[in-house]
Design a protein around this motif. Structure first.
Motif, short mmCIF file in Angstrom:
data_model
loop_
_atom_site.label_atom_id
_atom_site.label_comp_id
_atom_site.label_asym_id
_atom_site.label_seq_id
_atom_site.Cartn_x
_atom_site.Cartn_y
_atom_site.Cartn_z
N GLY A 247 13.89 -44.04 -13.74
CA GLY A 247 13.20 -42.96 -14.15
C GLY A 247 12.00 -43.21 -14.77
N THR A 248 11.72 -44.42 -15.38
CA THR A 248 10.79 -45.15 -16.16
C THR A 248 10.46 -46.56 -15.85
OG1 THR A 248 11.26 -43.93 -17.88
CG2 THR A 248 9.88 -45.63 -18.32
N GLY A 295 7.73 -40.27 -8.62
CA GLY A 295 8.13 -39.55 -9.71
C GLY A 295 8.47 -40.21 -10.91
N VAL A 296 8.16 -41.64 -11.00
CA VAL A 296 8.55 -42.57 -11.99
C VAL A 296 7.49 -42.45 -13.12
CG1 VAL A 296 9.03 -44.93 -12.71
CG2 VAL A 296 10.04 -43.84 -10.49
N ARG A 297 8.15 -42.22 -14.35
CA ARG A 297 7.11 -42.41 -15.41
C ARG A 297 6.68 -43.84 -15.71
NH1 ARG A 297 8.27 -42.95 -21.26
NH2 ARG A 297 6.51 -41.86 -22.48
N VAL A 298 5.62 -44.21 -16.35
CA VAL A 298 5.10 -45.50 -16.32
C VAL A 298 4.52 -45.79 -17.73
CG1 VAL A 298 3.60 -47.22 -15.23
CG2 VAL A 298 4.20 -45.11 -14.08
N VAL A 299 5.02 -46.82 -18.24
CA VAL A 299 4.85 -47.23 -19.95
C VAL A 299 4.00 -48.72 -19.65
CG1 VAL A 299 5.41 -48.09 -22.04
CG2 VAL A 299 6.57 -46.22 -20.89
N GLY A 300 2.84 -48.91 -20.16
CA GLY A 300 2.15 -49.77 -20.24
C GLY A 300 2.24 -50.62 -21.27
N ALA A 301 2.60 -52.05 -21.34
CA ALA A 301 2.83 -52.90 -22.39
C ALA A 301 1.48 -53.88 -22.47
CB ALA A 301 3.89 -53.57 -22.40
N TYR A 333 -1.93 -44.74 -18.71
CA TYR A 333 -0.41 -45.04 -18.71
C TYR A 333 0.37 -43.77 -19.45
CZ TYR A 333 0.20 -49.76 -16.79
OH TYR A 333 0.11 -50.64 -16.11
N ASP A 334 1.72 -43.32 -19.10
CA ASP A 334 2.21 -42.21 -19.78
C ASP A 334 2.62 -42.58 -21.13
OD1 ASP A 334 2.10 -40.41 -17.34
OD2 ASP A 334 3.80 -41.93 -16.73
N SER A 378 10.96 -47.10 -28.57
CA SER A 378 10.05 -46.13 -29.27
C SER A 378 9.21 -45.02 -28.40
CB SER A 378 9.41 -46.71 -30.77
OG SER A 378 8.21 -47.38 -30.28
N VAL A 379 8.74 -45.79 -27.37
CA VAL A 379 7.98 -44.79 -26.42
C VAL A 379 8.58 -44.60 -25.08
CG1 VAL A 379 5.72 -45.92 -27.26
CG2 VAL A 379 6.90 -47.19 -25.38
N LEU A 380 10.00 -44.78 -24.80
CA LEU A 380 10.61 -44.52 -23.74
C LEU A 380 10.77 -42.81 -23.69
CD1 LEU A 380 13.10 -47.17 -23.37
CD2 LEU A 380 10.99 -46.80 -22.13
#
Length: 380
Positions: A247-248, A295-301, A333-334, A378-380
């Motif tokens: 999902g992420t 449909g996947v949420r995306v976090v940038g590091a 990014y989300d 903390s950002v998921l």
């Protein structure tokens, strides 16, 4: 439905890292591999990859058990099947998924997958840096419980690219899985071998969610490499988006694109083009596009500090700063995990904090990976 509880991204056979068996392959041998699951269930199935094979791969048999110390197991091995058959033949450039086997497993538990390879495999599709021990022995050892027959070891995984778990009537699977997509830092380089202290392990323990490690040591965002895998923009679908329950997506990629051109003595990736921040941004946008289309949420590091490493230089500083600022401020990014700030030394933002440094000023140690998991959770 199933949830993917463990993955390893496939690589072409090579000897670029620690000694391994990928180029010689296997013949009349059994291969036992230990993997740690990040989700539980009452049935298990495996995914086997021959995507870099040039001929069909014959699996004479396979078994699954709960892992004990070394190559030993603490439960009677369960025989696995493939389309109802005890054996399988995987075509060149292909993968196969086994049938579900009944075995109750818990998140955080390690299992063994044993393959009997009675025919010459040729060079083996593998994952170079497992930071875990795999075992090889002569003959059919599918039902071996004590592990004495496995008299050779390696720190790579071979053919095994995924383990899925299911629960109940399989009518619904989890959709909260987190996939980590990156290079050696995601792969776990610098963590204690055999201790499951990669940041993917720490994140799974912290969140209770399935966490899939799709890192490849040396991987690049924009270019392919014989040792370091297919470029990120090409392998995302195969290694992440095709897995069950994701999902992420967390993206931590681009450091090698920047840094390889700064290391003139580095023989493993030549020619090493000098990339601009705009090219890396375009690559990140492509990953975002692919993930969102599923449909996947995306976090940038943000890239970790790497001042003083063999990847560092004036140009690397400029491009990495520009990329990190885009990740932080663009809003594309989300969510953003600012690992650069979290792991930087006090008073020296471009230098990895000594308490988190494995020793090469590039890779974190166990403590550093724990901090990474805290920041990302903390950002998921």
């Amino acid at each position: 439905m199933f949830t993917t509880a463990w993955t390893a991204s496939p690589q072409s056979p090579s000897t670029g890292f620690t000694p391994n068996w990928s180029q010689e392959g296997f013949w009349r041998q059994s291969l036992r591999q230990v993997v740690r699951l990040t989700a539980g269930g009452d049935r298990v199935r495996i995914r086997l990859s021959n995507v870099y094979g040039t001929s069909p791969l014959r699996i004479a048999g396979a078994s699954l058990a709960r892992a004990d110390l070394g190559a030993a197991v603490r439960s009677e091995p369960v025989r696995l099947t493939f389309g109802g058959s005890a054996s399988a033949e995987i075509p060149a450039r292909a993968e196969t998924v086994g049938d579900a086997a009944e075995l109750a497993v818990e998140a955080g538990e390690s299992v063994t997958v044993t393959l009997h390879l009675d025919a010459v495999t040729g060079p083996a599709t593998f994952h170079a840096q497992a930071f875990a021990t795999s075992y090889r022995g002569a003959g059919d050892l599918l039902d071996d419980t004590g592990g004495a027959g496995f008299d050779e070891t390696t720190e790579s995984w071979y053919f095994l690219s995924g383990v899925d778990v299911g629960a109940g009537d399989l009518s619904a699977g989890r959709t909260d899985g987190v996939a980590l997509f990156g290079d050696s830092i995601t792969d776990g380089f610098g963590s204690t071998p055999g201790a499951n202290r990669r940041w993917s392990d720490a994140l799974a323990a912290r969140t209770g969610r399935p966490v899939l490690n799709a890192g490849i040591g040396g991987n690049l965002l924009l270019n392919d490499s014989a040792w370091y895998g297919e470029k990120g923009v090409h392998r995302l679908e195969r290694d992440v988006l095709g897995r069950a329950g994701v999902g992420t997506l967390v993206v931590l990629l681009g450091l090698n694109d920047i840094g390889f051109s700064e290391a003139p003595s580095e023989p493993t990736y030549r020619p090493a083009p000098r990339v601009e921040a705009g090219e890396l941004v375009a690559g990140h946008r492509e990953l975002i596009r692919q993930a969102r289309s599923r449909g996947v949420r995306v976090v940038g590091a943000t890239l970790l500090p790497f001042g003083g490493s063999d990847h560092w230089g004036e140009r690397a500083a400029k491009v990495s700063h520009e990329l990190n600022e885009w990740i932080r401020r663009s809003g594309e990014y989300d969510g953003v995990a600012d690992l650069h700030r979290a792991l930087g030394a006090a008073g020296g933002a471009d230098v990895l904090c000594g308490a988190y440094d494995f020793g090469d000023h590039l890779h974190p140690n166990d403590a550093g990976y724990q901090v990474m998991a805290e920041v990302v959770s903390s950002v998921l």
